[in-house]
Scaffold this motif. Structure first.
Motif, PDB file in Angstrom:
ATOM      1  N   GLU A 163       1.417  11.139   6.478  1.00  0.00           N
ATOM      2  CA  GLU A 163       0.346  10.619   5.598  1.00  0.00           C
ATOM      3  C   GLU A 163       0.398   9.282   5.204  1.00  0.00           C
ATOM      4  N   LEU A 164       1.406   8.990   4.999  1.00  0.00           N
ATOM      5  CA  LEU A 164       1.533   7.333   4.619  1.00  0.00           C
ATOM      6  C   LEU A 164       1.169   6.334   5.826  1.00  0.00           C
ATOM      7  N   ALA A 198       5.658  11.394  -0.384  1.00  0.00           N
ATOM      8  CA  ALA A 198       4.717  11.649   0.782  1.00  0.00           C
ATOM      9  C   ALA A 198       5.291  11.786   2.307  1.00  0.00           C
ATOM     10  N   ARG A 231       0.969   4.073  -2.898  1.00  0.00           N
ATOM     11  CA  ARG A 231       0.611   5.527  -2.469  1.00  0.00           C
ATOM     12  C   ARG A 231       1.948   6.397  -3.227  1.00  0.00           C
ATOM     13  N   ALA A 270       0.674  -1.007   0.012  1.00  0.00           N
ATOM     14  CA  ALA A 270       0.066  -0.035  -0.056  1.00  0.00           C
ATOM     15  C   ALA A 270       0.780   1.208   0.023  1.00  0.00           C
ATOM     16  N   VAL A 271       2.068   1.144   0.642  1.00  0.00           N
ATOM     17  CA  VAL A 271       3.062   2.206   0.823  1.00  0.00           C
ATOM     18  C   VAL A 271       3.479   2.595  -0.725  1.00  0.00           C
TER      19      VAL A 271
END
Length: 112
Positions: free
Chosen positions: A32-33, A28, A22, A18-19
């Motif tokens: 936020e992560l 980022a 993103r 997911a990181v």
């Protein structure tokens, strides 16, 4: 550049994937992560460390904010290895297909 074991270890967890997803949209900050993940910050930071060791991300600190960015080299290394595997298995399956076609043709000749 990290080795393939470290690169693929980075992909072995849904949080890390997911990181990476993103960060594909751009750099980022860590806050936020971490926000979408239901875990303590120290646990999340361990995931970031795995991604850094694997060569997926790097980070820089500007004042009190640490910002992460994706390193395309890891994507290229993983893609290269997967491409090699795809070519290897495609060639093997093509040879099997040809073998089975010959066997099928010989079987039809026996019936005559």
């Amino acid at each position: 550049m990290a080795n393939l074991d470290s690169i693929f270890h980075g992909l072995a967890d849904p949080t890390r994937r997911a990181v990476i997803a993103r960060l594909a949209a751009g750099p980022a900050p860590v806050s936020e992560l971490a926000a979408p993940h239901d875990m303590a910050l120290p646990s999340f930071l361990k995931h970031l460390k795995v991604l850094e060791i694997g060569g997926w991300i790097d980070s820089r600190k500007d004042g009190r904010v640490r910002t992460c960015r994706l390193r395309p080299e890891a994507v290229a290394a993983a893609e290269g290895w997967l491409g090699e595997q795809r070519a290897l298995w495609t060639a093997r399956l093509d040879r099997l297909d040809a073998f089975l076609a010959v066997m099928n043709d010989e079987g039809e000749d026996d019936e005559l």
